[in-house]
Design an enzyme around this catalytic site. Sequence first.
Site, PDB file in Angstrom:
ATOM      1  NE  ARG A  52       1.541 -17.834  -6.764  1.00 23.55           N
ATOM      2  CZ  ARG A  52       1.121 -18.922  -6.109  1.00 23.55           C
ATOM      3  NH1 ARG A  52       1.636 -19.233  -4.942  1.00 23.55           N
ATOM      4  NH2 ARG A  52       0.189 -19.675  -6.638  1.00 23.55           N
ATOM      5  CE1 TYR A 105      13.459   4.548  -1.396  1.00 20.74           C
ATOM      6  CE2 TYR A 105      12.406   2.527  -0.647  1.00 20.74           C
ATOM      7  CZ  TYR A 105      12.527   3.548  -1.571  1.00 20.74           C
ATOM      8  OH  TYR A 105      11.711   3.565  -2.664  1.00 20.74           O
ATOM      9  CG  ASP A 177      18.095  -1.659   3.260  1.00 19.74           C
ATOM     10  OD1 ASP A 177      19.027  -1.946   2.472  1.00 19.74           O
ATOM     11  OD2 ASP A 177      17.038  -1.144   2.892  1.00 19.74           O
ATOM     12  CE  LYS A 202      17.746   1.708  -5.498  1.00 18.29           C
ATOM     13  NZ  LYS A 202      16.699   0.920  -4.898  1.00 18.29           N
TER      14      LYS A 202
HETATM   15  N1  PLP Z   1      16.425  -0.037   0.587  1.00 19.34           N
HETATM   16  C1  PLP Z   1      17.145   1.007   0.169  1.00 19.34           C
HETATM   17  C2  PLP Z   1      18.324   1.449   0.967  1.00 19.34           C
HETATM   18  C3  PLP Z   1      16.807   1.672  -1.011  1.00 19.34           C
HETATM   19  O1  PLP Z   1      17.543   2.724  -1.424  1.00 19.34           O
HETATM   20  C4  PLP Z   1      15.680   1.231  -1.743  1.00 19.34           C
HETATM   21  C5  PLP Z   1      15.264   1.911  -2.991  1.00 19.34           C
HETATM   22  O2  PLP Z   1      15.690   2.989  -3.309  1.00 19.34           O
HETATM   23  C6  PLP Z   1      14.949   0.135  -1.265  1.00 19.34           C
HETATM   24  C7  PLP Z   1      15.351  -0.482  -0.109  1.00 19.34           C
HETATM   25  C8  PLP Z   1      13.761  -0.377  -2.015  1.00 19.34           C
HETATM   26  O3  PLP Z   1      14.193  -1.131  -3.083  1.00 19.34           O
HETATM   27  P1  PLP Z   1      13.353  -1.331  -4.449  1.00 19.34           P
HETATM   28  O4  PLP Z   1      13.329  -0.021  -5.149  1.00 19.34           O
HETATM   29  O5  PLP Z   1      14.100  -2.401  -5.151  1.00 19.34           O
HETATM   30  O6  PLP Z   1      11.989  -1.764  -4.025  1.00 19.34           O
END
Ligand code: PLP
Length: 413
Positions: A52, A105, A177, A202
Amino acid sequence: MTKLFSKRLSFQSRLLRGGPECHSHPLVTPLVQSTTFIQEQLNGTNPFAYSRVGNPTVSALEQVLGDLEDTGPAICFSSGLAAETALFLAFTKAGDHVVCGKAVYGGTIRLLQQFLEPLGVTTTFVDATDPTAISAAINERTKLVFLETPANPTLVLSDLRKAALIGHEAGCLVAVDNTFLTSGLQKPLDFGADFSVYSTTKLLDGHSTALGGAIVGRDEKLLDRLRFTRKSIGSIQTPFNAWLTLNGLKTLRIRLTRQCRSAQRVAEWLAERNAIDSVNYPGLESFPQRDLAESQHLGLHGNVISFEVRGGYEAAVRFVKSLQLCRLAEHIGSVESLVTHAASMTHADVPRPQRIAAGISDGLLRLSVGLEPPREIISDLRQALKCARQPDNAVKANVKSESNGQLVAEVGG
Ligand code: PLP
Protein backbone atom coordinates in the site's frame (compact mmCIF):
# COMPACT_ATOMS: atom_id res chain seq x y z
CA MET A 1 18.80 3.77 -15.50
CA THR A 2 20.91 6.74 -14.40
CA LYS A 3 19.44 10.18 -14.95
CA LEU A 4 22.50 11.21 -16.98
CA PHE A 5 22.12 8.28 -19.37
CA SER A 6 18.37 8.73 -19.67
CA LYS A 7 18.79 12.39 -20.65
CA ARG A 8 20.51 11.30 -23.86
CA LEU A 9 17.66 9.01 -24.86
CA SER A 10 14.71 9.83 -27.09
CA PHE A 11 11.14 9.76 -25.80
CA GLN A 12 10.63 6.44 -27.61
CA SER A 13 13.71 4.81 -26.07
CA ARG A 14 12.67 5.94 -22.62
CA LEU A 15 9.28 4.30 -23.18
CA LEU A 16 10.94 1.00 -24.06
CA ARG A 17 13.49 1.05 -21.31
CA GLY A 18 11.02 0.08 -18.56
CA GLY A 19 11.85 0.23 -14.88
CA PRO A 20 15.03 -0.65 -13.00
CA GLU A 21 16.56 -4.06 -13.69
CA CYS A 22 16.33 -6.90 -11.20
CA HIS A 23 18.70 -9.80 -10.38
CA SER A 24 17.65 -12.22 -13.11
CA HIS A 25 17.58 -9.49 -15.79
CA PRO A 26 14.17 -10.18 -17.36
CA LEU A 27 13.57 -7.97 -20.39
CA VAL A 28 10.06 -7.14 -19.25
CA THR A 29 9.62 -5.60 -15.79
CA PRO A 30 8.41 -8.39 -13.47
CA LEU A 31 4.95 -8.30 -11.94
CA VAL A 32 5.45 -8.36 -8.17
CA GLN A 33 2.10 -9.17 -6.59
CA SER A 34 3.42 -9.66 -3.07
CA THR A 35 1.63 -7.45 -0.57
CA THR A 36 4.57 -7.43 1.81
CA PHE A 37 8.37 -7.68 1.77
CA ILE A 38 10.78 -9.54 4.02
CA GLN A 39 13.04 -7.28 6.05
CA GLU A 40 16.55 -8.54 6.89
CA GLN A 41 16.50 -6.63 10.15
CA LEU A 42 14.73 -3.83 11.95
CA ASN A 43 15.35 -0.55 10.11
CA GLY A 44 17.00 -2.49 7.26
CA THR A 45 17.69 -1.31 3.73
CA ASN A 46 14.80 -2.87 1.80
CA PRO A 47 13.05 0.12 0.14
CA PHE A 48 9.78 -1.84 0.11
CA ALA A 49 7.80 -2.77 3.20
CA TYR A 50 4.14 -3.11 2.27
CA SER A 51 2.45 -2.70 -1.12
CA ARG A 52 0.00 0.00 0.00
CA VAL A 53 3.03 2.22 0.52
CA GLY A 54 5.23 1.08 -2.35
CA ASN A 55 5.66 -1.86 -4.72
CA PRO A 56 8.47 -2.67 -7.18
CA THR A 57 6.19 -2.93 -10.23
CA VAL A 58 4.34 0.28 -9.38
CA SER A 59 7.67 1.92 -8.65
CA ALA A 60 8.95 0.91 -12.12
CA LEU A 61 5.97 2.62 -13.74
CA GLU A 62 6.56 5.67 -11.53
CA GLN A 63 10.15 5.90 -12.73
CA VAL A 64 9.16 5.75 -16.40
CA LEU A 65 6.38 8.34 -16.05
CA GLY A 66 8.69 10.72 -14.17
CA ASP A 67 11.52 10.15 -16.63
CA LEU A 68 9.26 11.14 -19.55
CA GLU A 69 8.94 14.58 -17.93
CA ASP A 70 12.59 14.81 -16.81
CA THR A 71 11.72 14.48 -13.14
CA GLY A 72 12.06 11.95 -10.37
CA PRO A 73 9.46 9.20 -9.99
CA ALA A 74 5.78 9.96 -10.46
CA ILE A 75 3.24 8.83 -7.85
CA CYS A 76 0.73 6.28 -9.13
CA PHE A 77 -2.82 5.89 -7.92
CA SER A 78 -5.64 3.40 -8.40
CA SER A 79 -7.39 5.68 -10.92
CA GLY A 80 -7.25 9.19 -12.34
CA LEU A 81 -9.91 10.28 -9.87
CA ALA A 82 -7.94 8.72 -6.99
CA ALA A 83 -4.98 10.87 -8.08
CA GLU A 84 -7.17 13.99 -8.10
CA THR A 85 -8.70 13.08 -4.72
CA ALA A 86 -5.23 12.71 -3.20
CA LEU A 87 -4.20 16.05 -4.72
CA PHE A 88 -7.15 17.92 -3.22
CA LEU A 89 -6.90 16.16 0.16
CA ALA A 90 -3.14 16.75 0.34
CA PHE A 91 -3.22 20.47 -0.37
CA THR A 92 -6.59 21.74 0.86
CA LYS A 93 -8.52 21.59 4.13
CA ALA A 94 -11.89 22.88 5.36
CA GLY A 95 -12.11 26.62 4.67
CA ASP A 96 -9.80 26.48 1.64
CA HIS A 97 -10.75 27.29 -1.92
CA VAL A 98 -9.96 25.86 -5.36
CA VAL A 99 -10.17 27.52 -8.78
CA CYS A 100 -11.03 25.03 -11.52
CA GLY A 101 -11.76 25.31 -15.23
CA LYS A 102 -15.50 24.98 -15.90
CA ALA A 103 -14.93 22.67 -18.88
CA VAL A 104 -13.22 19.69 -17.27
CA TYR A 105 -13.96 15.98 -16.90
CA GLY A 106 -17.40 15.59 -15.21
CA GLY A 107 -15.96 13.38 -12.47
CA THR A 108 -13.63 16.22 -11.43
CA ILE A 109 -16.61 18.56 -11.12
CA ARG A 110 -18.51 15.91 -9.10
CA LEU A 111 -15.52 15.38 -6.81
CA LEU A 112 -15.14 19.10 -6.12
CA GLN A 113 -18.81 20.01 -5.94
CA GLN A 114 -20.48 17.00 -4.40
CA PHE A 115 -17.70 15.48 -2.30
CA LEU A 116 -15.25 18.19 -1.25
CA GLU A 117 -17.71 21.04 -0.86
CA PRO A 118 -19.59 19.29 2.00
CA LEU A 119 -16.17 18.81 3.63
CA GLY A 120 -15.67 22.59 3.55
CA VAL A 121 -13.45 23.00 0.48
CA THR A 122 -15.19 25.33 -1.98
CA THR A 123 -14.53 25.70 -5.70
CA THR A 124 -15.06 28.47 -8.22
CA PHE A 125 -15.40 27.16 -11.76
CA VAL A 126 -14.09 29.64 -14.32
CA ASP A 127 -13.65 30.08 -18.03
CA ALA A 128 -10.07 28.85 -17.98
CA THR A 129 -9.48 29.97 -21.57
CA ASP A 130 -9.29 33.47 -20.09
CA PRO A 131 -6.32 34.03 -17.72
CA THR A 132 -7.99 37.12 -16.24
CA ALA A 133 -10.96 34.96 -15.17
CA ILE A 134 -8.55 32.67 -13.30
CA SER A 135 -6.94 35.65 -11.66
CA ALA A 136 -10.29 37.22 -10.71
CA ALA A 137 -11.50 34.00 -9.06
CA ILE A 138 -8.49 33.62 -6.77
CA ASN A 139 -9.01 34.86 -3.21
CA GLU A 140 -6.96 34.73 -0.02
CA ARG A 141 -8.27 31.21 0.73
CA THR A 142 -7.34 29.77 -2.68
CA LYS A 143 -4.76 27.00 -2.41
CA LEU A 144 -4.96 25.31 -5.79
CA VAL A 145 -5.65 26.14 -9.43
CA PHE A 146 -6.76 23.03 -11.34
CA LEU A 147 -6.84 23.08 -15.14
CA GLU A 148 -7.50 20.57 -17.86
CA THR A 149 -6.14 21.42 -21.32
CA PRO A 150 -7.37 20.37 -23.83
CA ALA A 151 -10.56 20.15 -21.78
CA ASN A 152 -12.92 17.20 -21.80
CA PRO A 153 -14.99 17.26 -24.03
CA THR A 154 -14.95 20.79 -25.50
CA LEU A 155 -11.21 20.71 -26.23
CA VAL A 156 -10.77 24.36 -25.19
CA LEU A 157 -7.26 25.26 -24.05
CA SER A 158 -5.77 27.14 -21.12
CA ASP A 159 -2.60 29.15 -21.47
CA LEU A 160 -0.38 27.16 -19.13
CA ARG A 161 2.42 29.71 -18.80
CA LYS A 162 0.03 32.54 -17.90
CA ALA A 163 -2.03 30.36 -15.56
CA ALA A 164 1.08 29.14 -13.71
CA LEU A 165 2.32 32.71 -13.29
CA ILE A 166 -1.04 33.92 -12.01
CA GLY A 167 -1.39 30.99 -9.61
CA HIS A 168 2.12 31.29 -8.23
CA GLU A 169 1.93 35.07 -7.78
CA ALA A 170 -1.09 34.43 -5.57
CA GLY A 171 0.77 31.71 -3.63
CA CYS A 172 -1.30 28.84 -5.09
CA LEU A 173 -0.24 25.49 -6.46
CA VAL A 174 -1.09 24.83 -10.10
CA ALA A 175 -2.10 21.35 -11.30
CA VAL A 176 -2.86 20.38 -14.89
CA ASP A 177 -4.83 17.34 -16.00
CA ASN A 178 -2.73 16.27 -18.99
CA THR A 179 -4.72 13.11 -19.75
CA PHE A 180 -5.79 14.17 -23.26
CA LEU A 181 -2.25 14.70 -24.60
CA THR A 182 0.17 12.94 -22.21
CA SER A 183 3.78 13.98 -21.79
CA GLY A 184 4.34 12.88 -25.39
CA LEU A 185 2.49 15.98 -26.63
CA GLN A 186 2.50 18.47 -23.75
CA LYS A 187 4.70 19.00 -20.72
CA PRO A 188 2.87 21.17 -18.17
CA LEU A 189 5.85 21.32 -15.79
CA ASP A 190 7.90 23.06 -18.50
CA PHE A 191 5.31 25.86 -18.53
CA GLY A 192 5.63 26.28 -14.77
CA ALA A 193 2.87 24.02 -13.43
CA ASP A 194 3.57 22.21 -10.16
CA PHE A 195 1.86 18.97 -11.16
CA SER A 196 0.90 17.02 -14.26
CA VAL A 197 -2.07 14.85 -13.37
CA TYR A 198 -3.10 11.77 -15.36
CA SER A 199 -5.75 9.21 -15.77
CA THR A 200 -3.29 6.54 -16.97
CA THR A 201 -6.43 4.55 -17.81
CA LYS A 202 -6.55 6.47 -21.09
CA LEU A 203 -3.73 6.99 -23.61
CA LEU A 204 -0.87 5.90 -21.34
CA ASP A 205 -2.26 2.37 -20.98
CA GLY A 206 -3.99 2.60 -24.32
CA HIS A 207 -5.60 -0.83 -24.32
CA SER A 208 -8.64 -0.40 -22.04
CA THR A 209 -7.34 -2.94 -19.54
CA ALA A 210 -5.84 -1.00 -16.64
CA LEU A 211 -7.38 1.68 -14.43
CA GLY A 212 -4.82 4.03 -13.00
CA GLY A 213 -3.79 7.56 -12.20
CA ALA A 214 -0.51 9.40 -11.75
CA ILE A 215 0.87 12.71 -10.57
CA VAL A 216 4.23 14.03 -11.78
CA GLY A 217 5.96 16.94 -10.08
CA ARG A 218 9.37 18.38 -9.26
CA ASP A 219 9.12 19.53 -5.66
CA GLU A 220 10.07 16.62 -3.39
CA LYS A 221 8.34 18.14 -0.35
CA LEU A 222 5.05 18.37 -2.25
CA LEU A 223 5.51 14.84 -3.59
CA ASP A 224 6.16 13.56 -0.07
CA ARG A 225 2.87 15.09 1.03
CA LEU A 226 1.13 13.24 -1.82
CA ARG A 227 2.82 9.94 -0.92
CA PHE A 228 1.75 10.41 2.68
CA THR A 229 -1.83 11.07 1.53
CA ARG A 230 -1.82 7.99 -0.71
CA LYS A 231 -0.51 5.81 2.12
CA SER A 232 -3.09 7.23 4.52
CA ILE A 233 -6.12 6.76 2.27
CA GLY A 234 -4.84 3.58 0.61
CA SER A 235 -5.15 4.56 -3.03
CA ILE A 236 -1.99 3.17 -4.64
CA GLN A 237 -2.27 1.53 -8.06
CA THR A 238 -2.41 -2.26 -8.16
CA PRO A 239 0.82 -3.96 -9.33
CA PHE A 240 -1.07 -5.75 -12.10
CA ASN A 241 -2.46 -2.51 -13.52
CA ALA A 242 0.97 -0.90 -13.27
CA TRP A 243 2.45 -3.88 -15.14
CA LEU A 244 -0.18 -3.65 -17.88
CA THR A 245 0.42 0.09 -18.17
CA LEU A 246 4.20 -0.41 -18.39
CA ASN A 247 3.64 -2.71 -21.34
CA GLY A 248 1.09 -0.40 -22.95
CA LEU A 249 3.47 2.54 -22.62
CA LYS A 250 6.01 0.95 -24.94
CA THR A 251 3.85 1.77 -27.94
CA LEU A 252 2.64 5.18 -26.72
CA ARG A 253 4.69 7.19 -29.22
CA ILE A 254 3.55 5.08 -32.17
CA ARG A 255 -0.07 5.07 -31.04
CA LEU A 256 -0.04 8.82 -30.44
CA THR A 257 1.40 9.59 -33.84
CA ARG A 258 -0.97 7.33 -35.73
CA GLN A 259 -4.11 8.16 -33.73
CA CYS A 260 -3.51 11.93 -33.74
CA ARG A 261 -2.85 11.98 -37.48
CA SER A 262 -6.03 10.02 -38.07
CA ALA A 263 -7.92 12.39 -35.74
CA GLN A 264 -6.67 15.34 -37.79
CA ARG A 265 -8.02 13.72 -40.97
CA VAL A 266 -11.34 12.82 -39.39
CA ALA A 267 -11.74 16.32 -37.89
CA GLU A 268 -11.05 17.93 -41.27
CA TRP A 269 -13.60 15.64 -42.87
CA LEU A 270 -16.23 16.42 -40.22
CA ALA A 271 -15.58 20.17 -40.53
CA GLU A 272 -16.56 20.01 -44.20
CA ARG A 273 -19.91 18.28 -43.63
CA ASN A 274 -23.15 20.24 -43.85
CA ALA A 275 -24.77 17.78 -41.47
CA ILE A 276 -22.33 18.78 -38.72
CA ASP A 277 -23.03 21.99 -36.79
CA SER A 278 -19.66 22.35 -35.07
CA VAL A 279 -16.36 20.51 -34.69
CA ASN A 280 -13.85 21.06 -31.90
CA TYR A 281 -10.30 19.92 -32.57
CA PRO A 282 -7.15 21.93 -31.77
CA GLY A 283 -5.51 20.82 -35.03
CA LEU A 284 -8.12 22.52 -37.23
CA GLU A 285 -7.21 25.79 -38.94
CA SER A 286 -10.55 27.14 -37.71
CA PHE A 287 -9.83 26.27 -34.05
CA PRO A 288 -10.17 29.57 -32.13
CA GLN A 289 -7.04 28.97 -30.03
CA ARG A 290 -4.91 27.70 -32.88
CA ASP A 291 -1.78 29.70 -31.94
CA LEU A 292 -1.92 28.51 -28.35
CA ALA A 293 -2.32 24.92 -29.57
CA GLU A 294 0.79 25.30 -31.73
CA SER A 295 2.84 26.81 -28.93
CA GLN A 296 1.79 24.38 -26.19
CA HIS A 297 1.43 21.06 -28.00
CA LEU A 298 4.39 19.12 -29.32
CA GLY A 299 3.40 18.92 -32.99
CA LEU A 300 0.17 16.91 -32.72
CA HIS A 301 -3.11 17.75 -31.03
CA GLY A 302 -4.48 14.57 -29.50
CA ASN A 303 -6.83 11.85 -30.67
CA VAL A 304 -10.08 13.33 -29.33
CA ILE A 305 -12.58 15.34 -31.36
CA SER A 306 -15.97 16.62 -30.26
CA PHE A 307 -18.80 17.64 -32.55
CA GLU A 308 -22.50 18.38 -32.84
CA VAL A 309 -24.64 16.63 -35.41
CA ARG A 310 -27.20 18.94 -37.06
CA GLY A 311 -30.58 18.22 -35.46
CA GLY A 312 -29.43 18.32 -31.83
CA TYR A 313 -30.01 15.56 -29.30
CA GLU A 314 -32.41 13.46 -31.45
CA ALA A 315 -30.01 13.46 -34.36
CA ALA A 316 -27.15 12.54 -32.00
CA VAL A 317 -29.20 9.56 -30.74
CA ARG A 318 -29.86 8.37 -34.31
CA PHE A 319 -26.20 8.91 -35.24
CA VAL A 320 -24.87 6.90 -32.30
CA LYS A 321 -27.37 4.09 -32.87
CA SER A 322 -26.20 3.79 -36.45
CA LEU A 323 -22.47 3.53 -35.86
CA GLN A 324 -21.02 0.17 -36.83
CA LEU A 325 -17.25 0.47 -36.41
CA CYS A 326 -16.98 3.14 -33.71
CA ARG A 327 -18.48 1.88 -30.47
CA LEU A 328 -20.44 3.76 -27.82
CA ALA A 329 -18.35 3.64 -24.65
CA GLU A 330 -17.23 5.97 -21.90
CA HIS A 331 -13.51 6.11 -22.55
CA ILE A 332 -10.82 7.85 -24.59
CA GLY A 333 -7.29 7.10 -25.72
CA SER A 334 -7.72 3.43 -26.44
CA VAL A 335 -6.71 1.65 -29.64
CA GLU A 336 -10.39 1.30 -30.63
CA SER A 337 -12.42 4.26 -31.89
CA LEU A 338 -15.05 5.11 -29.29
CA VAL A 339 -17.90 7.58 -29.14
CA THR A 340 -19.22 9.10 -25.92
CA HIS A 341 -22.31 11.22 -25.36
CA ALA A 342 -21.05 13.70 -22.76
CA ALA A 343 -24.41 14.84 -21.35
CA SER A 344 -25.57 11.33 -20.44
CA MET A 345 -22.22 9.70 -19.78
CA THR A 346 -19.06 11.57 -18.66
CA HIS A 347 -20.99 14.64 -17.49
CA ALA A 348 -24.24 13.03 -16.32
CA ASP A 349 -23.67 14.25 -12.75
CA VAL A 350 -23.11 17.88 -13.79
CA PRO A 351 -26.32 19.94 -13.48
CA ARG A 352 -27.66 20.82 -16.96
CA PRO A 353 -27.33 24.64 -16.69
CA GLN A 354 -23.72 24.25 -15.52
CA ARG A 355 -23.03 21.78 -18.31
CA ILE A 356 -24.53 24.05 -20.97
CA ALA A 357 -22.58 27.03 -19.61
CA ALA A 358 -19.41 24.96 -20.02
CA GLY A 359 -20.22 24.46 -23.72
CA ILE A 360 -21.48 20.88 -23.38
CA SER A 361 -24.75 20.87 -25.29
CA ASP A 362 -27.29 18.02 -25.11
CA GLY A 363 -26.19 16.76 -28.50
CA LEU A 364 -22.39 17.06 -28.15
CA LEU A 365 -20.58 13.85 -29.07
CA ARG A 366 -16.96 12.97 -28.36
CA LEU A 367 -14.96 10.75 -30.65
CA SER A 368 -11.74 9.13 -29.49
CA VAL A 369 -9.97 8.10 -32.68
CA GLY A 370 -8.33 4.67 -32.55
CA LEU A 371 -5.97 2.71 -34.74
CA GLU A 372 -8.44 1.74 -37.46
CA PRO A 373 -7.59 3.18 -40.90
CA PRO A 374 -9.04 6.71 -40.99
CA ARG A 375 -10.92 5.96 -44.22
CA GLU A 376 -12.86 3.21 -42.42
CA ILE A 377 -13.66 5.53 -39.51
CA ILE A 378 -14.81 8.20 -41.96
CA SER A 379 -16.91 5.73 -43.87
CA ASP A 380 -18.64 4.67 -40.63
CA LEU A 381 -19.27 8.31 -39.69
CA ARG A 382 -20.62 9.00 -43.20
CA GLN A 383 -23.20 6.23 -43.06
CA ALA A 384 -24.20 7.18 -39.50
CA LEU A 385 -24.65 10.82 -40.54
CA LYS A 386 -26.91 9.68 -43.35
CA CYS A 387 -28.99 7.69 -40.83
CA ALA A 388 -29.06 10.63 -38.43
CA ARG A 389 -30.94 12.67 -41.06
CA GLN A 390 -33.65 10.03 -41.51
CA PRO A 391 -36.72 9.49 -39.37
CA ASP A 392 -36.44 6.84 -36.65
CA ASN A 393 -37.98 3.88 -38.52
CA ALA A 394 -35.61 4.30 -41.42
CA VAL A 395 -32.74 4.48 -38.96
CA LYS A 396 -33.69 1.14 -37.41
CA ALA A 397 -33.70 -0.51 -40.79
CA ASN A 398 -30.18 0.74 -41.38
CA VAL A 399 -28.71 -0.53 -38.13
CA LYS A 400 -26.75 -3.66 -38.91
CA SER A 401 -25.13 -4.14 -35.54
CA GLU A 402 -26.91 -3.99 -32.21
CA SER A 403 -23.63 -3.96 -30.35
CA ASN A 404 -23.72 -0.23 -29.76
CA GLY A 405 -26.89 -0.60 -27.73
CA GLN A 406 -28.96 2.38 -26.71
CA LEU A 407 -27.77 5.83 -25.93
CA VAL A 408 -27.98 5.35 -22.19
CA ALA A 409 -29.85 7.79 -20.00
CA GLU A 410 -27.32 7.74 -17.22
CA VAL A 411 -24.06 5.89 -17.02
CA GLY A 412 -22.30 8.51 -14.95
CA GLY A 413 -18.83 6.98 -14.56
N1 PLP B 1 -9.28 13.22 -16.21
C1 PLP B 1 -9.82 13.12 -17.43
C2 PLP B 1 -9.50 14.15 -18.45
C3 PLP B 1 -10.65 12.04 -17.75
O1 PLP B 1 -11.18 11.95 -18.99
C4 PLP B 1 -10.93 11.08 -16.75
C5 PLP B 1 -11.83 9.93 -17.03
O2 PLP B 1 -12.54 9.89 -18.00
C6 PLP B 1 -10.36 11.23 -15.48
C7 PLP B 1 -9.53 12.29 -15.25
C8 PLP B 1 -10.61 10.22 -14.41
O3 PLP B 1 -9.83 9.11 -14.63
P1 PLP B 1 -10.22 7.62 -14.14
O4 PLP B 1 -11.39 7.18 -14.94
O5 PLP B 1 -8.97 6.85 -14.39
O6 PLP B 1 -10.54 7.74 -12.69
